[in-house]
Design an enzyme around this catalytic site. Structure first.
Site, PDB file in Angstrom:
ATOM      1  N   GLN A 179       0.662  -1.148   0.148  1.00  0.00           N
ATOM      2  CA  GLN A 179       0.201   0.076  -0.016  1.00  0.00           C
ATOM      3  C   GLN A 179       0.853   1.210   0.082  1.00  0.00           C
ATOM      4  O   GLN A 179       0.521   2.414  -0.710  1.00  0.00           O
ATOM      5  CB  GLN A 179      -0.943  -0.092   0.987  1.00  0.00           C
ATOM      6  CG  GLN A 179      -1.939   1.429   1.293  1.00  0.00           C
ATOM      7  CD  GLN A 179      -3.071   1.072   2.237  1.00  0.00           C
ATOM      8  OE1 GLN A 179      -3.505   2.274   2.474  1.00  0.00           O
ATOM      9  NE2 GLN A 179      -3.307   0.053   2.963  1.00  0.00           N
TER      10      GLN A 179
ATOM     11  N   GLU B 130       0.965  -1.276   8.105  1.00  0.00           N
ATOM     12  CA  GLU B 130       0.209  -0.010   8.730  1.00  0.00           C
ATOM     13  C   GLU B 130       0.256  -0.192  10.339  1.00  0.00           C
ATOM     14  O   GLU B 130       0.486   0.667  10.878  1.00  0.00           O
ATOM     15  CB  GLU B 130      -1.184  -0.297   8.253  1.00  0.00           C
ATOM     16  CG  GLU B 130      -2.123   0.672   8.593  1.00  0.00           C
ATOM     17  CD  GLU B 130      -1.832   1.938   8.184  1.00  0.00           C
ATOM     18  OE1 GLU B 130      -1.588   2.303   7.170  1.00  0.00           O
ATOM     19  OE2 GLU B 130      -1.900   3.082   9.266  1.00  0.00           O
TER      20      GLU B 130
ATOM     21  N   ASP C 203       0.406   3.904   5.888  1.00  0.00           N
ATOM     22  CA  ASP C 203       0.894   3.386   4.638  1.00  0.00           C
ATOM     23  C   ASP C 203       0.366   4.302   3.825  1.00  0.00           C
ATOM     24  O   ASP C 203       1.213   5.152   3.206  1.00  0.00           O
ATOM     25  CB  ASP C 203      -0.161   2.139   4.244  1.00  0.00           C
ATOM     26  CG  ASP C 203       0.325   0.841   4.768  1.00  0.00           C
ATOM     27  OD1 ASP C 203       1.638   0.756   5.105  1.00  0.00           O
ATOM     28  OD2 ASP C 203      -0.341  -0.115   4.945  1.00  0.00           O
TER      29      ASP C 203
ATOM     30  N   GLY D 216      -7.832  20.255  19.439  1.00  0.00           N
ATOM     31  CA  GLY D 216      -7.182  21.596  19.218  1.00  0.00           C
ATOM     32  C   GLY D 216      -7.842  22.549  20.333  1.00  0.00           C
ATOM     33  O   GLY D 216      -8.349  21.704  21.686  1.00  0.00           O
ATOM     34  N   GLY D 217      -7.801  23.810  20.277  1.00  0.00           N
ATOM     35  CA  GLY D 217      -8.098  24.466  21.521  1.00  0.00           C
ATOM     36  C   GLY D 217      -9.596  24.668  21.632  1.00  0.00           C
ATOM     37  O   GLY D 217     -10.093  25.329  22.613  1.00  0.00           O
TER      38      GLY D 217
END
Ligand code: CAO
Length: 414
Positions: free
Chosen positions: A17, A139, A168, A246-247
């Protein structure tokens, strides 16, 4: 319109892959990708997870569009001669064999440079130099060793791999960028160079925010994680369920039909700027005047309650109704869209992100098209090659005459 990489020849020694993702991207952009496969065997994925007996699997077909296939035994003396001609003929060689495999074929980097000093030689390996450099990697090994599994999963559950093939396909995308960067550099230097991408590095690069959090831990608890304020933090970045990386706090909440539909959920992000509108639409205007709830800081220790209240409202609507109501209010949200729904989505079909391809042996099937769109360089998706489909034409292109091709066939080199 010309394709962006028209005229670039790729010697594709990839399999499975990661490598094929890279060369497929280059092929979509117009490079001539010559996939070299072992005679009679080919890329192992041709035969893996076959849904139709003795027909190239979807695993193979969906990773090898727009390529040509030549069979060649690169360990046979005559095969090595042909391989050297291919190296001379091409601009880029891409491979993702086990460490040392190309050297063992008799083609270390020094020899490749000698044959073609302009050659760009791009490799994927599981690890960079270090204690694991000789290991074979798939993977999930990359996800586990690159920081993804350790930071994915339920708060009190075991480490979890993700469905996205970040080790991959993620590394294949990195490699493609390395190749075009080296091609750009070659315009000035006239010389090729090596491009190497390690899958562990690629996964870690995608887990950048988790290394950020590892360092923040030294300065106190991670207040946006669900462990705050009542749970325990250990020494390493913990798993955080579906909390936002995130924030802005976010979580997955149930929608109408969740009892029977495993995908009747939506991700809602309670970003501060849109919170007043969100509070109003779910019927909690009272939060806006209550100092216990009115500021992001006040809400932080009780995000679970915030999402409980949001969920009471989302459970009365389908995920797409929630999307329709919240988006105009600037509340970012994402319905959990299943593979079935994605495969039927007309807008993804219209943009070529999902493409129907016809294959001579399997008939029509769906694939994911090029996710990178260039305004002036089209990228069409054509079916993958059958094993050795282009052997004769490629051998002729690199200068073999009919007798030489026949001899190679007699010796089972191709
Ligand atoms: N002619 C003759 N021999 C060939 C050939 C050809 N055309 N193509 C491949 N071979 C040989 C190789 O030279 C190698 O032989 P040696 O072991 O004698 O050197 C052999 O076939 C098998 O190659 P391999 O060791 O790479 O294959 P594997 O199935 O054992 O391992 C994988 C597969 C993916 C674990 C390993 O290739 C790897 O770690 N690659 C790097 C990391 C990577 O890309 N992983 C992603 C895979 S996608 O999930």
């Amino acid at each position: 319109m010309a394709k962006a990489l028209e005229g670039v020849r790729i010697l594709d020694m990839t399999h499975v892959q990661s490598g094929p993702t890279c060369t497929q991207l280059l092929a979509w952009f117009g490079a001539d990708v010559i996939k070299v496969e072992r005679p009679g065997v080919g890329d192992a994925t041709r035969g893996q997870l076959q849904d139709i007996p003795n027909v190239d699997s979807l695993y193979f077909t969906m990773l090898n569009h727009n390529k040509r296939s030549v069979t060649l035994n690169t360990k046979h003396a005559r095969g090595k001669e042909i391989f050297a001609k291919l190296i001379k003929h091409c601009d880029v060689m891409v491979e993702n064999f086990a460490p040392g495999a190309i050297d063992r074929m008799g083609f270390p980097w020094e020899k490749i440079q000698e044959i073609n000093p302009r050659m760009i030689y791009a490799s994927v390996k599981g690890f960079g130099p270090g204690p694991f450099e000789d290991c074979k990697v798939y993977e999930n090994v990359a996800q586990c060793t690159g920081g993804s599994a350790s930071t994915t999963g339920e708060l009190d559950g075991f480490p979890m791999v993700t469905g996205a093939q970040i080790g991959d396909s993620g590394t294949g995308i990195n490699l493609a960028l390395g190749v075009v960067t080296a091609l750009f550099h070659r315009e000035k230097s006239g010389l090729g160079q090596r491009v190497t991408c390690a899958m562990q590095d690629g996964v870690l690069n995608l887990c950048r925010v988790k290394l950020r959090d590892q360092q923040r831990l030294a300065h106190g608890p991670l207040k946006e994680y669900p462990q705050f304020p009542n749970g325990e933090f250990g020494q390493a970045t913990p798993r955080a369920g579906n909390a936002s990386g995130g924030g802005q706090p976010g979580w997955i909440v149930k929608c109408k039909g969740w009892e029977t539909d495993p995908d009747a959920y939506i991700y809602v992000i309670t970003q501060a700027v849109a919170f007043p509108e969100l509070a109003k639409v779910i019927g909690r205007e009272d939060w806006l005047v209550d100092p216990e709830w009115s500021t992001p800081e006040a809400r932080l220790p009780k995000l679970d309650k915030v999402f409980e209240e949001i969920e009471k409202w989302t459970k009365t609507k389908t995920k797409f109704e929630v999307m329709d109501i919240l988006n105009p209010l600037n509340v970012p949200c994402g319905p959990i869209i299943s593979m079935m729904e994605l495969s039927e989505d007309p807008s993804l079909r219209a943009t070529g992100t999902i493409v129907e391809v016809d294959h001579p042996e399997r008939g029509k099937y769906l694939t994911v098209g090029n996710p990178i769109k260039l305004s002036d360089s089209p990228s069409d998706v054509h079916r993958s090659p059958l094993l050795g489909e282009h052997t004769d034409e490629i051998l002729a292109e690199i200068g073999l005459n009919d007798d030489e091709i026949a001899a190679a066939k007699d010796e089972k080199v191709v």
